[in-house]
Design an enzyme around this catalytic site. Structure first.
Site, PDB file in Angstrom:
ATOM      1  CG  ASP A   1      -2.369 -73.792-131.627  1.00  0.00           C
ATOM      2  OD1 ASP A   1      -1.465 -73.047-131.194  1.00  0.00           O
ATOM      3  OD2 ASP A   1      -2.131 -74.820-132.294  1.00  0.00           O
ATOM      4  CB  VAL A   2      -1.105 -68.653-128.995  1.00  0.00           C
ATOM      5  CG1 VAL A   2      -1.933 -68.469-127.730  1.00  0.00           C
ATOM      6  CG2 VAL A   2       0.097 -69.547-128.745  1.00  0.00           C
TER       7      VAL A   2
ATOM      8  CE1 TYR B   1      10.606 -71.216-123.361  1.00  0.00           C
ATOM      9  CE2 TYR B   1      12.805 -70.724-122.526  1.00  0.00           C
ATOM     10  CZ  TYR B   1      11.432 -70.583-122.447  1.00  0.00           C
ATOM     11  OH  TYR B   1      10.877 -69.805-121.453  1.00  0.00           O
TER      12      TYR B   1
END
Length: 353
Positions: free
Chosen positions: A65-66, A157
């Site tokens: 998981d970044v 986003y």
């Protein structure tokens, strides 16, 4: 755009289990590169690894998981142990929520930032720890037209990509100051036919979609590979719609606000009602966590997706961007005609005669 093969390189691609990351991993593999694939979903990673090997490259799948900085750094260390010194790091991982700001939660904004923005920071820092002492290497950020221009229903986003843009610019200035031969560049991408629209968290009444014109993920993949080969450029604009959006924001931001307020809801939704799974999305749990849930690089909009960028030259030559800027007011931005026509109609309504 034509890609030149410069021999085997060691490349890390984040978000490599699906969408742009998967297409990019496959494109690097087709050049004979050794590719470390980072993503959360092990099913997608397994299939992506097979595709890279089938294309002719070496592949190392690394479930991570970044948003976890320590895990990303350990993945970078393992990539170097098993594949060799890193040459290229591509940050393509992201997650998000489609929602009006008033209906989203603070936790959803936080998680989007942790994956999309901080994931980019974590990947970049892991790459720099290894590249700077050797004074060579390239970091490529997968950006978006939305790194400059916010649109309705995608505030989480857009904010994260704006942050990536600012981070990229600051880092580039620091590398120039140090006269480092480590490079960073950013590729601003258009609407793409990827699985994200069926698996991101969704508070909308209908299933989201990319704003047309839509491009195949291979267009983005070729651009990322090209950018890795030409990292002296600070950024690349891919697709006529990206050019039109960025120029519209630069020269007529108020008009663009009103145009997007009028059109942005309809153009970002299909007629389909989302399922409970589609509403839940992959913000906290990978969509390809279970066997048989691989989603590949492509989404549900392949029938309308362009397989070649409409504007590759302008992404490589600043002089042509100046020409595009002059033509944008007259609707000359290739591939962005719908946006420009809308702006002109709006201008005519506000300033008749």
């Amino acid at each position: 755009m034509r890609i030149r093969n410069r021999g085997r390189r060691v490349v890390v691609v984040t978000g490599a289990s699906a969408g742009v990351g998967r297409a990019a991993a496959r494109a690097f593999g087709a050049r004979g590169d050794a590719v470390a694939l980072l993503a959360r979903g092990e099913e997608g990673l397994e299939r992506a690894t097979a595709e890279v090997r089938d294309a002719g490259g070496e592949a190392l799948p690394l479930p991570v998981d970044v948003a976890d900085a320590a895990a990303v750094d350990e993945a970078a260390a393992r990539a170097e142990r098993e594949l060799g010194p890193l040459d290229v790091w591509v940050n393509a991982a992201f997650s998000t929520v489609f929602s009006p700001v008033s209906e989203a939660t603070p936790e959803e904004f936080r998680r989007t930032a942790e994956v999309t923005y901080l994931g980019t920071v974590h990947g970049t820092m892991a790459a720099l720890r290894r590249m700077l002492p050797r004074d060579r290497g390239t970091v490529v950020q997968a950006g978006s037209a939305l790194a400059y221009r916010g649109v309705p229903l995608q505030a989480a986003y857009c904010a994260a990509k704006h942050a990536v843009q600012g981070f990229h610019e600051s880092l580039r200035c620091e590398l120039l100051h140090e006269r480092s031969r480590v490079r960073t560049t950013m590729v601003q991408l258009p609407g793409l036919d990827t699985p994200q629209f069926g698996w991101v968290r969704n508070h909308l009444p209908r299933v989201p979609r990319p704003v047309p014109p839509v491009y195949a993920p291979e267009v983005a993949a070729r651009a990322l590979v090209f950018a890795a080969d030409h990292p002296r450029r600070r950024e690349f604009w891919i697709g006529g719609s990206t050019v039109a959006t960025l120029l519209g924001d630069r020269f007529a931001p108020g008009l663009l606000d009103r145009y997007l307020a009028r059109t942005g809801y309809g153009t970002q939704q299909t007629d389909a009602v989302p399922s409970p799974a589609q509403r839940e999305g992959n913000l906290w749990r990978p969509a390809d966590a279970e066997p048989g849930q691989d989603h590949g690089a492509h989404g549900a909009f392949g029938g309308e997706a362009h397989r070649h960028g409409a504007q590759p030259l302008a992404s490589r030559h600043h002089a042509l961007l100046a020409v595009a800027a002059c033509g944008a007011a007259g609707g000359a931005a290739v591939g962005g005609r719908a946006l420009v026509r809308g702006l002109l109609r709006r201008r005519a309504a506000v300033h008749p005669g």
